[in-house]
Motif scaffolding. Sequence first.
Motif, PDB file in Angstrom:
ATOM      1  N   ARG A  41      -7.680  -5.379   5.116  1.00  0.00           N
ATOM      2  CA  ARG A  41      -8.692  -6.086   4.141  1.00  0.00           C
ATOM      3  C   ARG A  41      -8.151  -6.798   3.218  1.00  0.00           C
ATOM      4  O   ARG A  41      -8.452  -8.073   2.851  1.00  0.00           O
ATOM      5  CB  ARG A  41      -9.685  -5.077   3.584  1.00  0.00           C
ATOM      6  N   ALA A  42      -6.795  -6.439   2.738  1.00  0.00           N
ATOM      7  CA  ALA A  42      -6.054  -7.152   1.707  1.00  0.00           C
ATOM      8  C   ALA A  42      -5.679  -8.362   2.295  1.00  0.00           C
ATOM      9  O   ALA A  42      -5.595  -9.460   1.495  1.00  0.00           O
ATOM     10  CB  ALA A  42      -4.927  -6.254   1.388  1.00  0.00           C
TER      11      ALA A  42
ATOM     12  N   VAL B  26       0.895  -1.087  -0.161  1.00  0.00           N
ATOM     13  CA  VAL B  26       0.045   0.082   0.081  1.00  0.00           C
ATOM     14  C   VAL B  26       1.129   1.221   0.002  1.00  0.00           C
ATOM     15  O   VAL B  26       1.877   1.289   0.861  1.00  0.00           O
ATOM     16  CB  VAL B  26      -0.939  -0.031   1.298  1.00  0.00           C
TER      17      VAL B  26
ATOM     18  N   SER C  67      -4.955  -5.090  -4.456  1.00  0.00           N
ATOM     19  CA  SER C  67      -3.707  -4.657  -3.924  1.00  0.00           C
ATOM     20  C   SER C  67      -2.603  -5.986  -3.616  1.00  0.00           C
ATOM     21  O   SER C  67      -1.378  -5.827  -3.702  1.00  0.00           O
ATOM     22  CB  SER C  67      -3.823  -4.202  -2.445  1.00  0.00           C
TER      23      SER C  67
ATOM     24  N   HIS D 233      -7.184  -0.855   4.678  1.00  0.00           N
ATOM     25  CA  HIS D 233      -6.831  -1.449   3.607  1.00  0.00           C
ATOM     26  C   HIS D 233      -5.904  -2.735   3.822  1.00  0.00           C
ATOM     27  O   HIS D 233      -6.074  -3.775   2.977  1.00  0.00           O
ATOM     28  CB  HIS D 233      -6.098  -0.455   2.361  1.00  0.00           C
ATOM     29  N   CYS D 234      -4.765  -2.498   4.229  1.00  0.00           N
ATOM     30  CA  CYS D 234      -3.794  -3.673   4.567  1.00  0.00           C
ATOM     31  C   CYS D 234      -4.525  -4.855   5.334  1.00  0.00           C
ATOM     32  O   CYS D 234      -4.348  -5.834   5.018  1.00  0.00           O
ATOM     33  CB  CYS D 234      -2.802  -2.929   5.604  1.00  0.00           C
TER      34      CYS D 234
ATOM     35  N   SER E  49      -8.255 -10.820   2.215  1.00  0.00           N
ATOM     36  CA  SER E  49      -8.561 -11.352   0.748  1.00  0.00           C
ATOM     37  C   SER E  49      -7.655 -12.583   0.555  1.00  0.00           C
ATOM     38  O   SER E  49      -7.839 -13.603  -0.073  1.00  0.00           O
ATOM     39  CB  SER E  49      -8.471 -10.140  -0.227  1.00  0.00           C
TER      40      SER E  49
ATOM     41  N   ASP F  75      -9.121  -1.878  -5.028  1.00  0.00           N
ATOM     42  CA  ASP F  75      -9.914  -2.658  -4.051  1.00  0.00           C
ATOM     43  C   ASP F  75      -8.725  -3.727  -3.460  1.00  0.00           C
ATOM     44  O   ASP F  75      -7.461  -3.965  -3.849  1.00  0.00           O
ATOM     45  CB  ASP F  75     -10.639  -3.601  -4.884  1.00  0.00           C
ATOM     46  N   PRO F  76      -9.136  -4.081  -2.341  1.00  0.00           N
ATOM     47  CA  PRO F  76      -8.066  -4.929  -1.645  1.00  0.00           C
ATOM     48  C   PRO F  76      -7.556  -6.216  -2.418  1.00  0.00           C
ATOM     49  O   PRO F  76      -6.127  -6.269  -2.302  1.00  0.00           O
ATOM     50  CB  PRO F  76      -8.736  -5.558  -0.177  1.00  0.00           C
TER      51      PRO F  76
END
Length: 335
Positions: free
Chosen positions: A325-326, A265, A278, A322-323, A329, A274-275
């Motif tokens: 959520r990624a 990120v 990434s 975001h990290c 994923s 979107d995650p």
Amino acid sequence: MNDTLRFAPALATGVGSLPGGDAREAAKTATGSFEDFPHLPELPARGPGADMIGRTAGMLVELYARVEPSGWRIGDRPGRDTRRARSWLGEDLDALEEYTQGYEGLLKVQAVGPWTLAASLELRNGEAALSDPGAARDLAASLAEGLRLHLDEVRRRVPGATLVLQLDEPSLTAVLRGQVKTASGYRTHRAVDRQIVEATLRDVVGVHDGGPVVVHSCAPDVPFALLRRAGVAGISFDFSLLTERDDEVIGEAVEGGTRLFAGVVPGTDAPLSDPAGSVMGVRTLWRRLGLRPGLLPEAVTLTPACGLAGASPAYARAAYAHCVRAARSLADNPE
């Protein structure tokens, strides 16, 4: 090799620095964003002593540093700059302790590693400590003892945590290649022998008494093989700087049990995909290396590419979310 990180679930964490100057707000962000792997925030915007070199200089034992127009310089006695650095670190630890009551899990603390410190701290003559092998040795020994005391202090404040020590080494590659400039700026200091670099890192890594140590560098050409030989449990890097030349050492690191802290990120304000997008590059790398997809959550922690001191507070919070959520994923769909 310490296995604490090797078998941790898919995780995300921060690199270290955050924008602003409010220790409690930063601790709230770091602990609230990363419920499984918070970190002790650093707030360099407060000024000298809160920057990464000054903060670590304040941890040194029987060595002191003060601010000169050219940077931090080793001095004879603790002065105002040392007191300020220690005061801010104490403030940050107070805030962390407040937000980690009853916490049991991984907790990361950061300090500058011995070679970046030697490349950044000046001797009385204005040259980097790197220029004097004896001074570099003394500095590494002082740092090791300071880190031992710092880790003891964090353990006392957050007794349920499993501490992860991160050594920030952005200048490591420059030290190995003889690219650190002299005070005049016209020459560079000679390259330090790789065996000396490795042995010094191994000694500093050893202060964590078998606990996991991660080395972070957001510079190109991170020396993965050297760091693994020095005994680190994880290597933290800017994922965008990897090239296919790194494939072999990355594959060997993963198969050898080293955890990758992949900075996926951006470290300054930027649009966030979107995650799943990434971590597309991480999945692509895995396929290229022929590694088992199920190994991904065990082997990779996601982070920003570097510290977030230059980001806006809103972006820093968004980047941390975001990290997380990624990472989710990656765990849910490693293929």
